[in-house]
Motif scaffolding. Structure first.
Motif, PDB file in Angstrom:
ATOM      1  N   THR A 148     -19.058   0.647  20.931  1.00  0.00           N
ATOM      2  CA  THR A 148     -17.872   1.358  21.429  1.00  0.00           C
ATOM      3  C   THR A 148     -16.622   0.548  21.133  1.00  0.00           C
ATOM      4  OG1 THR A 148     -19.270   2.154  23.224  1.00  0.00           O
ATOM      5  CG2 THR A 148     -16.913   2.547  23.420  1.00  0.00           C
ATOM      6  N   GLY A 149     -16.733  -0.764  21.315  1.00  0.00           N
ATOM      7  CA  GLY A 149     -15.589  -1.619  21.014  1.00  0.00           C
ATOM      8  C   GLY A 149     -15.206  -1.538  19.547  1.00  0.00           C
ATOM      9  N   ILE A 150     -16.223  -1.582  18.669  1.00  0.00           N
ATOM     10  CA  ILE A 150     -15.937  -1.513  17.232  1.00  0.00           C
ATOM     11  C   ILE A 150     -15.315  -0.163  16.889  1.00  0.00           C
ATOM     12  CG2 ILE A 150     -17.005  -1.456  14.948  1.00  0.00           C
ATOM     13  CD1 ILE A 150     -19.102  -3.411  16.043  1.00  0.00           C
ATOM     14  N   ALA A 151     -15.897   0.895  17.446  1.00  0.00           N
ATOM     15  CA  ALA A 151     -15.338   2.230  17.195  1.00  0.00           C
ATOM     16  C   ALA A 151     -13.894   2.283  17.669  1.00  0.00           C
ATOM     17  CB  ALA A 151     -16.173   3.283  17.910  1.00  0.00           C
ATOM     18  N   GLY A 152     -13.632   1.655  18.813  1.00  0.00           N
ATOM     19  CA  GLY A 152     -12.267   1.638  19.331  1.00  0.00           C
ATOM     20  C   GLY A 152     -11.322   0.948  18.356  1.00  0.00           C
ATOM     21  N   LEU A 153     -11.787  -0.133  17.721  1.00  0.00           N
ATOM     22  CA  LEU A 153     -10.947  -0.830  16.743  1.00  0.00           C
ATOM     23  C   LEU A 153     -10.637   0.066  15.550  1.00  0.00           C
ATOM     24  CD1 LEU A 153     -12.404  -4.454  16.744  1.00  0.00           C
ATOM     25  CD2 LEU A 153     -10.287  -3.605  17.774  1.00  0.00           C
ATOM     26  N   ALA A 154     -11.694   0.743  15.066  1.00  0.00           N
ATOM     27  CA  ALA A 154     -11.473   1.659  13.945  1.00  0.00           C
ATOM     28  C   ALA A 154     -10.498   2.762  14.349  1.00  0.00           C
ATOM     29  CB  ALA A 154     -12.807   2.262  13.502  1.00  0.00           C
ATOM     30  N   HIS A 155     -10.653   3.201  15.575  1.00  0.00           N
ATOM     31  CA  HIS A 155      -9.780   4.244  16.140  1.00  0.00           C
ATOM     32  C   HIS A 155      -8.324   3.767  16.120  1.00  0.00           C
ATOM     33  CE1 HIS A 155     -10.053   7.596  19.413  1.00  0.00           C
ATOM     34  NE2 HIS A 155      -9.001   7.759  18.649  1.00  0.00           N
ATOM     35  N   ALA A 156      -8.135   2.519  16.557  1.00  0.00           N
ATOM     36  CA  ALA A 156      -6.789   1.950  16.567  1.00  0.00           C
ATOM     37  C   ALA A 156      -6.244   1.859  15.146  1.00  0.00           C
ATOM     38  CB  ALA A 156      -6.812   0.571  17.218  1.00  0.00           C
ATOM     39  N   LEU A 157      -7.108   1.429  14.229  1.00  0.00           N
ATOM     40  CA  LEU A 157      -6.690   1.320  12.834  1.00  0.00           C
ATOM     41  C   LEU A 157      -6.238   2.682  12.309  1.00  0.00           C
ATOM     42  CD1 LEU A 157      -6.505  -0.319  10.216  1.00  0.00           C
ATOM     43  CD2 LEU A 157      -8.856   0.353   9.722  1.00  0.00           C
ATOM     44  N   ALA A 158      -6.994   3.727  12.687  1.00  0.00           N
ATOM     45  CA  ALA A 158      -6.647   5.069  12.237  1.00  0.00           C
ATOM     46  C   ALA A 158      -5.234   5.434  12.689  1.00  0.00           C
ATOM     47  CB  ALA A 158      -7.656   6.078  12.777  1.00  0.00           C
ATOM     48  N   LEU A 159      -4.917   5.063  13.906  1.00  0.00           N
ATOM     49  CA  LEU A 159      -3.585   5.399  14.440  1.00  0.00           C
ATOM     50  C   LEU A 159      -2.493   4.623  13.716  1.00  0.00           C
ATOM     51  CD1 LEU A 159      -4.351   5.598  18.249  1.00  0.00           C
ATOM     52  CD2 LEU A 159      -3.559   7.438  16.768  1.00  0.00           C
ATOM     53  N   VAL A 160      -2.743   3.324  13.531  1.00  0.00           N
ATOM     54  CA  VAL A 160      -1.733   2.497  12.857  1.00  0.00           C
ATOM     55  C   VAL A 160      -1.508   3.013  11.434  1.00  0.00           C
ATOM     56  CG1 VAL A 160      -1.245   0.196  11.968  1.00  0.00           C
ATOM     57  CG2 VAL A 160      -2.230   0.461  14.235  1.00  0.00           C
ATOM     58  N   MET A 177       0.838  -1.212   0.000  1.00  0.00           N
ATOM     59  CA  MET A 177       0.000   0.000   0.000  1.00  0.00           C
ATOM     60  C   MET A 177       0.869   1.255   0.000  1.00  0.00           C
ATOM     61  SD  MET A 177      -3.296  -0.533   2.367  1.00  0.00           S
ATOM     62  CE  MET A 177      -3.831   1.019   2.967  1.00  0.00           C
ATOM     63  N   SER A 178       0.448   2.232  -0.734  1.00  0.00           N
ATOM     64  CA  SER A 178       1.258   3.453  -0.787  1.00  0.00           C
ATOM     65  C   SER A 178       0.993   4.297   0.459  1.00  0.00           C
ATOM     66  CB  SER A 178       0.892   4.263  -2.030  1.00  0.00           C
ATOM     67  OG  SER A 178      -0.373   4.866  -1.827  1.00  0.00           O
ATOM     68  N   ASP A 179       1.929   5.193   0.703  1.00  0.00           N
ATOM     69  CA  ASP A 179       1.760   6.076   1.856  1.00  0.00           C
ATOM     70  C   ASP A 179       0.461   6.861   1.747  1.00  0.00           C
ATOM     71  OD1 ASP A 179       4.053   5.182   2.898  1.00  0.00           O
ATOM     72  OD2 ASP A 179       5.279   6.895   2.309  1.00  0.00           O
ATOM     73  N   GLN A 180       0.185   7.281   0.496  1.00  0.00           N
ATOM     74  CA  GLN A 180      -1.031   8.060   0.272  1.00  0.00           C
ATOM     75  C   GLN A 180      -2.260   7.252   0.671  1.00  0.00           C
ATOM     76  OE1 GLN A 180      -0.897  11.276  -0.559  1.00  0.00           O
ATOM     77  NE2 GLN A 180      -3.066  11.157  -0.024  1.00  0.00           N
ATOM     78  N   ALA A 181      -2.241   5.966   0.254  1.00  0.00           N
ATOM     79  CA  ALA A 181      -3.381   5.106   0.569  1.00  0.00           C
ATOM     80  C   ALA A 181      -3.531   4.937   2.079  1.00  0.00           C
ATOM     81  CB  ALA A 181      -3.206   3.747  -0.114  1.00  0.00           C
ATOM     82  N   TRP A 182      -2.413   4.775   2.767  1.00  0.00           N
ATOM     83  CA  TRP A 182      -2.472   4.656   4.225  1.00  0.00           C
ATOM     84  C   TRP A 182      -3.085   5.908   4.851  1.00  0.00           C
ATOM     85  CZ3 TRP A 182      -2.388   0.389   6.732  1.00  0.00           C
ATOM     86  CH2 TRP A 182      -1.569  -0.682   6.370  1.00  0.00           C
ATOM     87  N   GLU A 183      -2.661   7.037   4.321  1.00  0.00           N
ATOM     88  CA  GLU A 183      -3.165   8.281   4.905  1.00  0.00           C
ATOM     89  C   GLU A 183      -4.673   8.395   4.699  1.00  0.00           C
ATOM     90  OE1 GLU A 183      -0.968  11.743   3.887  1.00  0.00           O
ATOM     91  OE2 GLU A 183      -2.268  13.074   5.034  1.00  0.00           O
ATOM     92  N   LEU A 213      -6.697   5.929   4.275  1.00  0.00           N
ATOM     93  CA  LEU A 213      -7.311   4.936   5.147  1.00  0.00           C
ATOM     94  C   LEU A 213      -7.436   5.482   6.566  1.00  0.00           C
ATOM     95  CD1 LEU A 213      -8.319   2.046   5.624  1.00  0.00           C
ATOM     96  CD2 LEU A 213      -5.962   1.426   6.183  1.00  0.00           C
ATOM     97  N   SER A 214      -6.381   6.124   7.019  1.00  0.00           N
ATOM     98  CA  SER A 214      -6.402   6.673   8.375  1.00  0.00           C
ATOM     99  C   SER A 214      -7.526   7.694   8.531  1.00  0.00           C
ATOM    100  CB  SER A 214      -5.047   7.312   8.695  1.00  0.00           C
ATOM    101  OG  SER A 214      -5.128   8.006   9.916  1.00  0.00           O
ATOM    102  N   ASN A 215      -7.623   8.601   7.551  1.00  0.00           N
ATOM    103  CA  ASN A 215      -8.674   9.612   7.640  1.00  0.00           C
ATOM    104  C   ASN A 215     -10.053   8.972   7.650  1.00  0.00           C
ATOM    105  OD1 ASN A 215      -6.735  11.548   7.667  1.00  0.00           O
ATOM    106  ND2 ASN A 215      -6.885  12.030   5.476  1.00  0.00           N
ATOM    107  N   GLN A 216     -10.205   7.942   6.789  1.00  0.00           N
ATOM    108  CA  GLN A 216     -11.509   7.279   6.742  1.00  0.00           C
ATOM    109  C   GLN A 216     -11.800   6.551   8.054  1.00  0.00           C
ATOM    110  OE1 GLN A 216     -10.875   4.972   3.253  1.00  0.00           O
ATOM    111  NE2 GLN A 216     -11.726   6.523   1.866  1.00  0.00           N
ATOM    112  N   ALA A 217     -10.754   5.940   8.618  1.00  0.00           N
ATOM    113  CA  ALA A 217     -10.966   5.203   9.866  1.00  0.00           C
ATOM    114  C   ALA A 217     -11.355   6.148  10.996  1.00  0.00           C
ATOM    115  CB  ALA A 217      -9.718   4.418  10.229  1.00  0.00           C
ATOM    116  N   VAL A 218     -10.751   7.340  11.022  1.00  0.00           N
ATOM    117  CA  VAL A 218     -11.136   8.315  12.043  1.00  0.00           C
ATOM    118  C   VAL A 218     -12.603   8.673  11.877  1.00  0.00           C
ATOM    119  CG1 VAL A 218     -10.863  10.694  12.814  1.00  0.00           C
ATOM    120  CG2 VAL A 218      -8.855   9.294  12.427  1.00  0.00           C
ATOM    121  N   ALA A 219     -12.995   8.934  10.636  1.00  0.00           N
ATOM    122  CA  ALA A 219     -14.392   9.291  10.382  1.00  0.00           C
ATOM    123  C   ALA A 219     -15.314   8.148  10.786  1.00  0.00           C
ATOM    124  CB  ALA A 219     -14.580   9.635   8.909  1.00  0.00           C
ATOM    125  N   ALA A 220     -14.928   6.935  10.384  1.00  0.00           N
ATOM    126  CA  ALA A 220     -15.771   5.778  10.701  1.00  0.00           C
ATOM    127  C   ALA A 220     -15.889   5.603  12.203  1.00  0.00           C
ATOM    128  CB  ALA A 220     -15.177   4.520  10.065  1.00  0.00           C
TER     129      ALA A 220
END
Ligand code: HEM
Lengths: 341, 580
Positions: free
Chosen positions: A91-103, A1-7, A9-16
């Motif tokens: 809340t647990g699912i949101a927390g997972l998405a939150h973690a994904l956003a950070l990674v 995955m490119s850096d751009q794609a990761w970024e 993904l991160s933005n989308q995960a935060v929104a999700a």
């Protein structure tokens, strides 16, 4: 995955995660609105025990809970149960998405790095710790009453971060590239999360304390189901007692070590350092207050909230209001003004 | 003798102090004392008690927090002196007041020192007596069991078929296994029917260690401030530095700094490089700063030590003995040769230009006082990456991709003859005149490396040879740093003990009655934050591990230990009884 794609993904995960937190909030609101109609005694069979457990021996010698199960609130009880679990699950699912956003945020940088190079990333990390703290302690401290608050607070802060603090991924500036940064910031973030959750308990302590002083003893509604002041005080203390040494470690040990390596002075009274120190002193005062006659209880809780205010100021406020801060995450000062040679 | 106003006594001390007052020695006058009158000794003692009370510590802590605030609002001399002098210029009215209050130097001001010194006096006064108390408590036996154990808030009772002696022996074993200290009892004497156990003395030790370590930190911190120094110097790549007072551009010693403590090292900056981000976010910024240097630890001795090399980088200071060398900045030094009207080299070599902004657009001055027929001075700008955009000169970025010097020329008395010290970064233009072109407009040099320009009026010529980087280094000696660090680490260890060790007492009493043996177990948590119920439940479970035949007495601990009891669903969060 490119850096751009990761970024992306991160933005989308935060929104999700923000959306899912919000759904969790809705579930908890439904849950609590149904609960409002029921007196506390209904469906509360294990409440005293759970509260006693959280408080640590406040009320050990209790007889078996006596209970009157009537047929009529059965439906409601089921709905409460359902929505409570749903909220927790969301809340647990949101927390997972939150973690994904950070990674993903860390993966988006080149070279890969820890996701706390700027205020946006720090806020996303800090709120994540709030969620984790809440989920981890949910059972142990019987934190169901905290659910609506956490699921309101976390997405609100995330939204604020996205709106006001968002920055594209950039490489870390040199001064931030140190293993001490990782340790320093991890501990600061953990302490911030735990202090924040502790602060929530202190706020409710004050609310409950006031309610009891005024003699309001309704057995319905949200507050009737929040534990009493003694339990809240104990929960708040435990969280603060956990966070305080972590904060000490972050601010007075790893911070100075890193500052020494990066800027040559381990303690320079830079505004960020000043406010971290103020926060430390106020929380030390809180711990003292808890064992000083006349300061216990209400005053101690107020001190805990003063501490929380200084904590968030040192984390966000300093960057906006203070004079100079080497911690501003800006580029290093290149303008040097040596006196005459 | 003056009569101090009768102090209002805090509740915590009312008992003791009131007694002292009435029982104290009579006043020196010998006359009957009015009620509330204190002798100076009593007053002192009273003041000392006040100072060392918990409440005072609390107030002083809050005061310390409050006193630290102004230093983050008003610019501080020690943090950013440039910003401070700018602020002073902008606020001519406030400046004298602020100066008197020490607001530009809060953390060195007498009032700030007064607060923390008072706090530490209070701390010593508070902790020293506690050391004695702790010493005695350490050697004391755990207290005997109270008469009625089941009256304690955390207690339980059960019946068993085992004999009382068996139960007590088992209790000793269990509690010892849980690292309790046991009270020695005379098997025949009173209290032989119970086991008294205590644990968690280290909590108080942790508290004492924590507070005393704060003193260590204070000493270490003060040493750094008083005995150390911090100096800054710009070293052009290729140049050498040898440690000594006169080598520094700026130097900030502590009040008790001794020049002879400076270490006799020297070094040469061999090179400097940075990686520039050419695209994407963060474009135009630099990272990966590196300045390889070669150094010798002792350049003063007759047998100079061997040379070593080190890659100086941000976050990777070089430690030489007690002294640390840091890379904190960089910039460009154009190498310019000025030939005078007679063809002699009047000035040459690299000249440090100071960055004006983050793209390293820099300003500098080059002086040639020995030039003939007239002195020559150049003042102007350096563009690391010059571009001409629609007729405007623009600096694109900080990397020196397309360097350009753009300077005005002055002649006349450039001010180096009269002996007064002058900055190499500024030109005093009072005795000078600007060199003009034939058309009367100011003459400007715009030259790239390798180019030479002739000056008008036969003054000479200027050659821009090349560009070399310079590094700004900070060099500091901070004695007491390890002491301070050790102090904080020790404080943290003490703090952990103080917060998480739970001092507990457990009593087990076993008495035969008609139907078997009645066992009573009670526990007390002395920290006020612990969950002795769970502990009690475990002790009881261990006691009964061998015989689980009999019925239960109290239900408390076993319930609290039941994992299901902690199940917390919203329905489970009710108001605790104690609120009612
Ligand atoms: C430099 C200033 C001080 C700081 C930062 C500080 C910090 C702390 C902290 C964080 C605790 C909590 C540990 C615990 O709860 O066991 C504590 C406890 C305590 N402090 Fe201090 N302290 C300071 C000065 C003082 C002074 C001046 C006194 C005496 C008047 C004092 C007396 C105590 C006592 C008696 C406790 C134990 C309270 C208890 O047993 O719960 N401290 N201190």
């Amino acid at each position: 995955m490119s850096d751009q794609a990761w970024e992306t993904l991160s933005n989308q995960a935060v929104a999700a995660s923000g959306v899912v937190y919000f759904l969790a909030l809705l579930a908890h609101l439904v849950q609590w609105s149904v609960l409002r109609k029921l007196p506390v005694s209904v469906g509360a069979q294990s409440a005293p025990a759970a509260a006693a457990d959280a408080s640590g021996g406040v009320a050990v010698v209790t007889g078996p809970a006596t209970h009157t199960h009537t047929a009529e609130p059965r439906d409601d009880e089921q709905r409460i149960e359902l929505f409570g679990r749903l909220g927790l699950l969301l809340t647990g699912i949101a927390g997972l998405a939150h973690a994904l956003a950070l990674v993903a945020r860390g993966m988006a940088a080149d070279p890969n790095r820890v996701p706390w190079g700027n205020m946006y990333e720090f806020t996303v990390s800090g709120t994540f710790v709030v969620t984790v703290t809440y989920l981890v302690l949910y059972r142990r401290f019987a934190l169901a009453w905290m659910a609506p608050i956490v699921t309101f607070l976390v997405p609100s802060l995330l939204m604020a971060a996205v709106i006001w603090l968002h920055k594209p991924v950039t490489p870390l500036m040199d001064a931030l590239e140190s293993p001490w940064l990782v340790i320093h910031v991890v501990s600061a973030v953990i302490a911030t999360g735990a202090f924040t959750v502790g602060g929530i308990a202190s706020v409710l302590y004050l609310v409950q304390d006031r309610r009891l002083r005024k003699g309001e003893v309704s057995d319905r509604g949200y507050l009737a189901r929040v534990p009493g002041p003694a339990v809240l005080d104990r929960i708040a203390y435990r969280l603060h007692a956990f966070a305080f040494p972590v904060w000490t470690f972050a601010v007075l040990i790893t911070g100075p070590i890193w500052a020494h390596q990066a800027w040559s002075t381990y303690w320079n009274w830079d505004p960020k350092e000043v406010w971290a120190f103020i926060t430390w002193v106020v929380y030390a005062a809180y711990l003292h207050a808890r064992s000083t006659a006349g300061w216990k209880g209400r005053n101690a809780a107020i001190l805990a909230l003063v501490g929380l205010a200084t904590l968030w100021y040192s984390f966000i406020g300093v960057n906006f209001f203070s004079t100079t801060s080497q911690h501003s995450y800006a580029a290093p000062a290149v303008v040097v003004t040596p006196e005459a040679r | 003798m003056s009569t101090p106003p009768r102090p209002s006594l805090p509740d915590g001390h009312a008992g003791g102090t009131a007694e002292d007052l009435s029982a104290g020695p009579a006043g020196t006058s010998g006359a009957p004392r009015r009620p509330g009158e204190l002798t100076p000794r009593e007053l002192l003692r009273w003041l000392w008690r006040q100072l060392t009370s918990m409440r005072t510590a609390l107030v002083l802590l809050l005061l310390l927090a409050l006193a630290a605030v102004p230093g983050s609002v008003v610019p501080q001399e020690g943090v950013d002196s440039l910003k401070t002098s700018n602020w002073k210029e902008e606020h001519p009215d406030l400046t004298p007041i602020y100066e008197r209050l020490g607001l530009f130097d809060v953390y060195d001001s007498p009032w700030f020192a007064a607060i923390y010194l008072l706090l530490f006096v209070s701390l010593v006064g508070c902790i020293i007596p506690r050391l004695g108390v702790y010493w005695r408590a350490l050697r004391a036996q755990p207290p005997a069991a109270p008469r009625n154990l089941t009256r304690l808030p955390d207690s339980t009772a059960y019946r068993t078929d085992a004999s009382a002696d068996e139960v007590l022996a088992r209790a000793r074993e269990v509690l010892r296994g849980r690292r309790y200290r046991l009270r020695r009892t005379d098997p025949a004497g009173p209290g032989a029917d119970a086991v008294s156990a205590e644990r968690g003395h280290l909590r108080e030790a942790g508290n004492l260690v924590f507070h005393l370590s704060l003193l260590v930190v204070l000493v270490g911190f003060a040493m750094g401030g008083l005995l150390g120094y911090r100096g800054g110097v710009i070293v052009i790549v290729g140049d050498s530095f040898s440690n000594g007072l006169t080598s520094y551009d700026d130097f900030a010693p502590g009040d008790l700094f001794d020049e002879t403590d400076m270490e006799p090292f020297c070094f040469t900056v061999e090179d400097f490089s940075a990686e520039w981000v050419m695209s994407g976010p963060g474009q135009g910024t630099a990272r990966g700063f590196r300045a390889p240097i070669s150094y010798r630890e002792d350049c003063a001795g007759t047998d100079a030590s061997e040379a070593k090399s080190y890659d100086l980088r941000v976050n990777h200071p070089l430690s030489i003995g007690d002294t640390d060398v840091f890379l904190i900045g960089h910039g460009y030094a154009p190498v310019v040769t000025i030939r005078d009207g007679e063809g002699n080299v009047a000035a040459g070599g690299p000249r440090v230009f100071l960055p004006q902004s983050q793209d390293f657009f820099s300003f500098g001055v080059i002086k040639a006082p020995d030039a003939k027929p007239g002195q020559i001075a150049l003042e102007g700008l350096f563009y690391p990456t010059f571009a001409n955009i629609d007729g405007d000169p623009v600096n694109i970025m900080g990397d020196d991709k397309n360097p350009l010097l753009s300077m005005s020329v002055y002649t006349g008395d450039i001010g180096l003859d009269n002996g007064s010290a002058q900055s190499v970064y500024a030109l005093d233009k009072t005795g000078t005149e600007q060199v003009m072109k034939a058309d009367g407009k100011p003459f400007r040099l715009d030259i790239a490396p390798g180019q030479t320009v002739r000056l008008p009026d036969g003054l000479g010529s200027v050659t821009f040879e090349r560009v070399v980087p310079w590094t700004r280094l900070q060099i500091s000696q901070t004695p007491g740093m390890k002491l301070a660090l050790g102090g904080v680490v020790l404080a943290l260890v003490g703090l952990l003990g103080s917060l998480f060790i739970r001092p507990r007492r457990v009593w087990v009493r076993a008495r035969a009655d008609g139907a078997g043996t009645l066992v009573e177990v009670a526990g007390l948590d002395r920290s006020g934050g612990g969950d002795v119920a769970a502990e009690l439940a475990e002790v009881v479970a261990a006691l009964r591990g061998t015989d689980d035949t009999t019925a239960r007495g109290g239900s408390g601990p076993s319930r609290a230990a039941d994992p299901d009891a902690a199940q917390a669903t919203p329905e489970a969060t009710g108001t605790n009884e104690e609120d009612a």
